[in-house]
Motif scaffolding. Structure first.
Motif, PDB file in Angstrom:
ATOM      1  N   GLU A 149      36.695  50.127  38.616  1.00  0.00           N
ATOM      2  CA  GLU A 149      37.187  48.806  39.051  1.00  0.00           C
ATOM      3  C   GLU A 149      36.903  48.080  40.314  1.00  0.00           C
ATOM      4  OE1 GLU A 149      40.870  45.685  38.294  1.00  0.00           O
ATOM      5  OE2 GLU A 149      39.931  46.973  36.938  1.00  0.00           O
ATOM      6  N   HIS A 150      37.125  49.113  41.412  1.00  0.00           N
ATOM      7  CA  HIS A 150      36.806  48.952  42.658  1.00  0.00           C
ATOM      8  C   HIS A 150      35.471  48.396  43.003  1.00  0.00           C
ATOM      9  CE1 HIS A 150      37.218  49.075  47.009  1.00  0.00           C
ATOM     10  NE2 HIS A 150      36.018  49.722  47.046  1.00  0.00           N
ATOM     11  N   ASN A 151      34.427  48.809  42.102  1.00  0.00           N
ATOM     12  CA  ASN A 151      33.085  48.464  42.433  1.00  0.00           C
ATOM     13  C   ASN A 151      32.786  47.203  42.020  1.00  0.00           C
ATOM     14  OD1 ASN A 151      30.019  48.365  41.166  1.00  0.00           O
ATOM     15  ND2 ASN A 151      30.011  49.581  43.337  1.00  0.00           N
ATOM     16  N   LEU A 152      33.419  46.863  40.941  1.00  0.00           N
ATOM     17  CA  LEU A 152      33.371  45.285  40.094  1.00  0.00           C
ATOM     18  C   LEU A 152      34.221  44.471  41.011  1.00  0.00           C
ATOM     19  CD1 LEU A 152      32.487  47.388  37.974  1.00  0.00           C
ATOM     20  CD2 LEU A 152      33.811  45.824  36.587  1.00  0.00           C
ATOM     21  N   GLU A 153      35.062  44.896  41.935  1.00  0.00           N
ATOM     22  CA  GLU A 153      36.037  44.097  42.713  1.00  0.00           C
ATOM     23  C   GLU A 153      35.142  43.644  43.900  1.00  0.00           C
ATOM     24  OE1 GLU A 153      38.351  41.077  43.980  1.00  0.00           O
ATOM     25  OE2 GLU A 153      38.898  42.096  42.025  1.00  0.00           O
ATOM     26  N   LEU A 154      34.432  44.604  44.437  1.00  0.00           N
ATOM     27  CA  LEU A 154      33.516  44.388  45.646  1.00  0.00           C
ATOM     28  C   LEU A 154      32.574  43.265  45.256  1.00  0.00           C
ATOM     29  CD1 LEU A 154      32.892  47.844  46.959  1.00  0.00           C
ATOM     30  CD2 LEU A 154      34.271  46.178  48.007  1.00  0.00           C
TER      31      LEU A 154
ATOM     32  N   SER B  21      37.192  41.629  30.308  1.00  0.00           N
ATOM     33  CA  SER B  21      36.116  41.448  29.110  1.00  0.00           C
ATOM     34  C   SER B  21      35.107  42.447  29.110  1.00  0.00           C
ATOM     35  CB  SER B  21      35.388  39.813  29.695  1.00  0.00           C
ATOM     36  OG  SER B  21      34.792  40.290  30.969  1.00  0.00           O
ATOM     37  N   CYS B  22      35.183  43.307  29.968  1.00  0.00           N
ATOM     38  CA  CYS B  22      34.045  44.637  29.652  1.00  0.00           C
ATOM     39  C   CYS B  22      34.483  45.091  28.343  1.00  0.00           C
ATOM     40  CB  CYS B  22      34.335  45.606  30.694  1.00  0.00           C
ATOM     41  SG  CYS B  22      33.525  45.165  32.395  1.00  0.00           S
ATOM     42  N   TYR B  23      35.749  45.389  28.022  1.00  0.00           N
ATOM     43  CA  TYR B  23      36.141  45.964  26.726  1.00  0.00           C
ATOM     44  C   TYR B  23      35.813  45.444  25.591  1.00  0.00           C
ATOM     45  CZ  TYR B  23      38.749  49.322  29.621  1.00  0.00           C
ATOM     46  OH  TYR B  23      39.137  50.090  30.763  1.00  0.00           O
ATOM     47  N   ASP B  24      35.771  43.872  25.821  1.00  0.00           N
ATOM     48  CA  ASP B  24      35.285  42.983  24.445  1.00  0.00           C
ATOM     49  C   ASP B  24      33.911  43.058  24.588  1.00  0.00           C
ATOM     50  OD1 ASP B  24      38.033  42.335  24.035  1.00  0.00           O
ATOM     51  OD2 ASP B  24      37.547  40.717  25.333  1.00  0.00           O
ATOM     52  N   LEU B  25      32.858  43.074  25.486  1.00  0.00           N
ATOM     53  CA  LEU B  25      31.617  42.867  25.492  1.00  0.00           C
ATOM     54  C   LEU B  25      30.952  44.259  24.968  1.00  0.00           C
ATOM     55  CD1 LEU B  25      31.477  40.951  28.988  1.00  0.00           C
ATOM     56  CD2 LEU B  25      30.473  40.224  26.775  1.00  0.00           C
TER      57      LEU B  25
ATOM     58  N   ALA C 193      44.042  44.810  31.360  1.00  0.00           N
ATOM     59  CA  ALA C 193      44.774  43.387  31.547  1.00  0.00           C
ATOM     60  C   ALA C 193      44.260  42.541  32.813  1.00  0.00           C
ATOM     61  CB  ALA C 193      46.205  43.477  31.452  1.00  0.00           C
ATOM     62  N   GLY C 194      43.212  43.266  33.438  1.00  0.00           N
ATOM     63  CA  GLY C 194      42.854  42.865  34.625  1.00  0.00           C
ATOM     64  C   GLY C 194      41.583  41.755  34.557  1.00  0.00           C
ATOM     65  N   PRO C 195      40.878  41.275  36.000  1.00  0.00           N
ATOM     66  CA  PRO C 195      40.277  40.411  35.994  1.00  0.00           C
ATOM     67  C   PRO C 195      38.895  40.780  35.081  1.00  0.00           C
ATOM     68  CG  PRO C 195      40.317  41.239  37.956  1.00  0.00           C
ATOM     69  CD  PRO C 195      41.359  41.917  37.173  1.00  0.00           C
ATOM     70  N   PHE C 196      38.553  42.020  34.909  1.00  0.00           N
ATOM     71  CA  PHE C 196      37.377  42.512  34.306  1.00  0.00           C
ATOM     72  C   PHE C 196      37.403  42.926  32.980  1.00  0.00           C
ATOM     73  CE2 PHE C 196      37.196  43.477  38.955  1.00  0.00           C
ATOM     74  CZ  PHE C 196      36.549  42.255  39.321  1.00  0.00           C
TER      75      PHE C 196
END
Length: 318
Positions: free
Chosen positions: A301-306, A62-66, A57-60
């Motif tokens: 998730e931390h890497n994507l947030e960076l 869409s990874c699970y959809d893609l 349910a976070g900002p990324f």
């Protein structure tokens, strides 16, 4: 006695030659040795399932959809996301390819800083997700676009979702041709590919792999599976690297011997200031690159947030 003397001379000469060769090997590979040591540390502490999983349910999310979609589905998904944000976009055809590049301009007018992520998969099979290559970067750009749709960036940005990267960087070349035809000025290109774990890393755009030089043999690149003959290559644009380091601080490291081949190669070869940004964990990348192990549950998730934070900072300061 004379035979013994000559044998000692030959042995001493051989030892001296070996010593000179070893010194030359070390001197020519100082950077490679230092970065190789970092690699060994990462290998020692490698834990495949460690890290903070991407939140559904976070900002990324869409990874699970893609990761469930083939290339056509990924193209359609990106368009649907842009339409939901009411962002105008252009489709840039790629000669001989069924799917186009997707380009969005946002922010002020003038020469733009181009942010790039390729959306195509290396192969379209049910077992291959391509989470790091390159679903994560696509999800990061989509998250940044949601931020920019609410708060417009202060500089001129171009967002490029490129296709056919896995077919010889055809998408980036087609976009570069389009930009030249349309007189679209690009002041810098920042390519995101192979995100996933730990910090962010800038890597030179060359043949992919780890570079080292052997005296009398020449330069070699090892990509974790094969050795290739290699040549000297261009380091990323110094000014652009300094700007990004100022924005990201210790969250961004710069490699000089761990290299990458992606869309960044095309823009760099065209003389545009360019950097390629990936995960800093080379062992993780070796573990998942073009393998079925490249799965969404290994993303941190931390890497994507960076990466998202860096993009937002670029939008404010460049």
């Amino acid at each position: 006695m004379q035979k013994v003397y000559h044998s000692r001379i030959l042995l001493a000469s051989a030892l001296l030659g070996c010593a000179i060769w070893l010194i030359a090997l070390i001197m020519r590979n100082g950077l490679s040795l230092m970065e190789g040591f970092r690699y060994l540390i990462a290998l020692r502490h490698w834990r495949p399932k460690a890290g903070e999983r991407v939140q559904r349910a976070g900002p990324f999310a869409s990874c699970y959809d893609l990761v469930r979609l083939n290339n056509l589905g990924r193209y359609q998904y990106i368009l649907a996301q842009l339409q939901s944000l009411d962002l105008p976009y252009e489709e840039v055809p790629i000669p001989g390819e069924p799917l186009p590049n997707i380009f969005i301009r946002i922010g002020s007018s003038g020469p733009c800083t181009l942010l790039i992520a390729h959306y195509d998969l290396a192969r379209e099979t049910s077992s291959y997700q391509g989470a790091s290559d390159n679903t994560a970067a696509v999800a990061v750009l989509l998250a940044a676009l949601r931020d920019f749709s609410a708060n417009k960036p202060q500089c001129a940005l171009g967002i490029l979702f490129s296709a056919a990267e896995e077919h010889g960087l055809l998408g980036s070349q087609a976009f570069l041709d389009y930009a030249q035809t349309q007189q679209l000025a690009i002041q810098a290109a920042i390519n995101f590919d192979m995100l996933g774990r730990d910090r962010l890393a800038i890597r030179p755009s060359a043949l992919p792999g780890f570079y080292f030089e052997i005296p009398l043999v020449g330069m070699l690149a090892y990509d974790g599976r094969h050795f290739q003959r290699a040549q000297a290559y261009q380091q990323p644009d110094t000014s652009l690297v300094q700007d990004l380091k100022a924005l990201a601080g210790n969250n961004l490291i710069v490699y000089q011997r761990f290299t990458a081949r992606s869309d960044s190669n095309i823009f760099q070869e065209a003389g545009i200031p360019t950097v390629a940004i990936s995960s800093s964990n080379m062992f993780y990348l070796d573990h998942v690159w073009e393998r079925d192990a490249d799965r969404v549950e290994l993303l941190d998730e931390h890497n994507l947030e960076l990466a998202r934070s860096l993009i937002l900072a670029v939008g404010l300061h460049r």
